[in-house]
Design a protein around this motif. Structure first.
Motif, PDB file in Angstrom:
ATOM      1  N   VAL A  76       0.847  -1.192   0.000  1.00  0.00           N
ATOM      2  CA  VAL A  76       0.000   0.000   0.000  1.00  0.00           C
ATOM      3  C   VAL A  76       0.883   1.242   0.000  1.00  0.00           C
ATOM      4  CG1 VAL A  76      -1.590   1.353   1.400  1.00  0.00           C
ATOM      5  CG2 VAL A  76      -2.025  -1.053   1.053  1.00  0.00           C
ATOM      6  N   THR A  79       2.374   1.684  -3.411  1.00  0.00           N
ATOM      7  CA  THR A  79       1.350   2.236  -4.305  1.00  0.00           C
ATOM      8  C   THR A  79       1.276   3.749  -4.157  1.00  0.00           C
ATOM      9  OG1 THR A  79       0.065   0.245  -3.925  1.00  0.00           O
ATOM     10  CG2 THR A  79      -1.076   2.084  -4.933  1.00  0.00           C
ATOM     11  N   VAL A  92       0.235   2.008 -10.411  1.00  0.00           N
ATOM     12  CA  VAL A  92      -0.444   2.296  -9.135  1.00  0.00           C
ATOM     13  C   VAL A  92      -1.571   1.303  -8.922  1.00  0.00           C
ATOM     14  CG1 VAL A  92      -1.928   3.954  -7.962  1.00  0.00           C
ATOM     15  CG2 VAL A  92       0.144   4.735  -9.088  1.00  0.00           C
ATOM     16  N   ALA A  95      -0.271  -2.253  -8.280  1.00  0.00           N
ATOM     17  CA  ALA A  95       0.345  -2.378  -6.954  1.00  0.00           C
ATOM     18  C   ALA A  95      -0.730  -2.413  -5.869  1.00  0.00           C
ATOM     19  CB  ALA A  95       1.315  -1.225  -6.713  1.00  0.00           C
ATOM     20  N   LEU A  96      -1.786  -1.616  -6.074  1.00  0.00           N
ATOM     21  CA  LEU A  96      -2.876  -1.585  -5.099  1.00  0.00           C
ATOM     22  C   LEU A  96      -3.596  -2.935  -5.075  1.00  0.00           C
ATOM     23  CD1 LEU A  96      -4.082   0.414  -3.115  1.00  0.00           C
ATOM     24  CD2 LEU A  96      -5.772   1.035  -4.812  1.00  0.00           C
ATOM     25  N   GLU A 218      -4.431   3.724   2.431  1.00  0.00           N
ATOM     26  CA  GLU A 218      -5.313   3.383   1.314  1.00  0.00           C
ATOM     27  C   GLU A 218      -6.342   4.491   1.075  1.00  0.00           C
ATOM     28  OE1 GLU A 218      -7.237  -0.293   2.080  1.00  0.00           O
ATOM     29  OE2 GLU A 218      -7.020  -1.020   0.019  1.00  0.00           O
TER      30      GLU A 218
END
Ligand code: SF4
Lengths: 286, 154
Positions: A76, A79, A92, A95-96, A218
């Protein structure tokens, strides 16, 4: 000069995001309490909670379950780092997703029936929101001709003017992503007696604190996405992000829980109509 | 004062309560008393809880359940017995299946008597238990056995 700026941004994200995320969570709890006619906890309550969790003993079913949570937090943060230095939007998103997968694996690893159900529901949630997030990236690419976050921010017009459908669709799946009612299925935050605490059931003490902190990061990243839609005017964009967060709190408090079938169906219909529709019109116009 | 006393999370277990005390425990969560303003949350999950609230007396059937919940709670934690049933067994203490108060099974830190215990005294009991939670944490970190367990009557 540009690299110095980027390092500064990265540093601001690493330190600022959890502070902002925790503060937002505190405001969320306060507003929710007021909406329910209660006084509510102090704004800084999320920080107290995490501080307390670090003082507690760690109990595990399997030692390896904590590793997955560490990876969840790390990815996280990665990201967010890519996002806030203005990196590739697709990277992004991937990766998330990877971070989310680690969270699901942690749920499976801790072998409790509740975390199993939570993990399965989290997978369904990913199934529901992932298409819309990809479409959002594609839409931004069609308008700005770039996947780079820095280029999207530098675009002269506000993306909301050309991507209104995508924005609305993104708002819809944001409720799933924030894990808020009506779609708070995997963590069962409000109906906590239903599947206890879903994925987080078997995590205690410091590891639970790491999950909390990962959620703060997040949330800030997701609000960053909202920022992108208004990026040509930073003040308006920050205001829009704050308003969207407030809207999510209202939705959280007004809607009852939905079943997962409704979540998957409705989010795909929204994605298809608003997301794809927006893209189609965009491709005809130019 | 550390973070421990600013965010006590609770697990509530109904041993063989008549439901009177349970209603009063749940009343603490309503807008009138709203214990969340002290950071108190009802978690329903022993692994997340700091305070174990027990209502009703212990009997042969729920002995194992109470021990199971207690063993799943990460240290430091405290036990609060709510109502006269959980304190001593009340009028049920002579029953063939009732063992007695919770202290027959586990070390109780705070007793909250009353039939049913009023929400005010339950909150008072929980707040009293916070000091004990802190001292248990101190003992945990320093390993100092001289700090003795204190039981208070709320
Ligand atoms: S103390 Fe009184 S109200 Fe509470 S469980 Fe016992 S009998 Fe019921």
């Amino acid at each position: 000069m540009v690299t110095v700026n980027r390092v500064l941004l990265l540093f601001a994200f690493l330190v600022g995001a959890p502070l902002l995320g925790g503060l937002l969570m505190g405001i969320d709890r306060k507003i929710s309490a007021r909406l329910q006619g209660r006084f509510g906890p102090p704004i800084l309550q999320p920080f107290y909670d995490v501080g307390k969790l670090f003082l507690k003993q760690t109990l595990v079913v399997r030692r390896s379950q904590n590793m997955f949570i560490v990876f969840f937090l790390v990815f996280v943060i990665v990201t967010g780092a890519i996002f806030f230095v203005g990196g590739d939007l697709l990277l992004v998103i991937f990766a998330l997703t990877l971070a989310g997968i680690f969270f699901v694996l942690a749920g499976y690893k801790s072998s409790s029936p509740y975390s199993f159900i939570g993990a399965q529901r989290e997978l369904l949630q990913m199934l529901a929101y992932e298409p819309m997030i990809i479409l959002a990236a594609i839409g931004m690419y069609m308008v700005t001709k770039s996947f780079s976050v820095a280029a999207i921010i530098a675009h002269p017009t506000a993306l909301i003017t050309t991507l209104p459908g995508i924005f609305l669709g993104f708002l819809y799946i944001l409720t799933i992503k924030f894990r808020k009612s009506p779609f708070d299925l995997s963590l069962s935050h409000h109906a906590h007696q239903e599947i206890v605490r879903g994925i987080a059931t078997e995590f205690s003490g410091p590891t639970l604190a790491l999950i909390e902190i990962a959620h703060w990061y997040e949330n800030v990243i997701l609000l960053g996405f909202i920022y992108l839609f208004f990026a040509n005017d930073p003040i308006l964009a920050a205001l829009a992000a704050a308003l969207v967060y407030f809207l999510e709190i209202i939705i959280d408090n007004t809607f009852a829980r939905a079943k997962w079938q409704l979540m998957v169906k409705s989010s795909w219909i929204v994605t298809l109509v608003l997301g794809m529709g927006n893209l189609l019109i965009l491709s005809f116009v130019r | 004062m550390s973070y421990l006393s600013k965010s006590p999370w609770i697990i509530h277990y109904d041993a063989s309560s008549c439901n009177g005390c349970d209603i009063e425990v749940l009343a603490c969560l309503t807008p009138l008393y709203d214990v969340e303003r002290f950071g108190i949350l009802n978690t329903g999950n022993p692994k997340h809880a700091d305070i174990f609230l027990i209502t009703g007396s212990v009997n042969e059937q729920n002995k194992a359940v109470i021990l199971n919940i207690y063993n799943q709670m990460p240290k430091p934690n405290v036990i609060v017995a709510i109502g006269i049933c959980a304190t001593s067994g009340c009028v049920f203490r002579e029953c063939y299946n009732v063992i007695g108060g919770v202290d027959k099974l586990l070390p109780v830190d705070v007793y909250v008597p009353g039939c049913a215990a009023r929400p005010e005294s339950i909150i008072d009991g929980v707040v009293k238990s916070l000091a004990i939670l802190e001292s248990k944490h101190l003992k945990m970190t320093s390993g100092n056995e001289a700090t003795q367990e204190i039981s208070k009557v709320a």
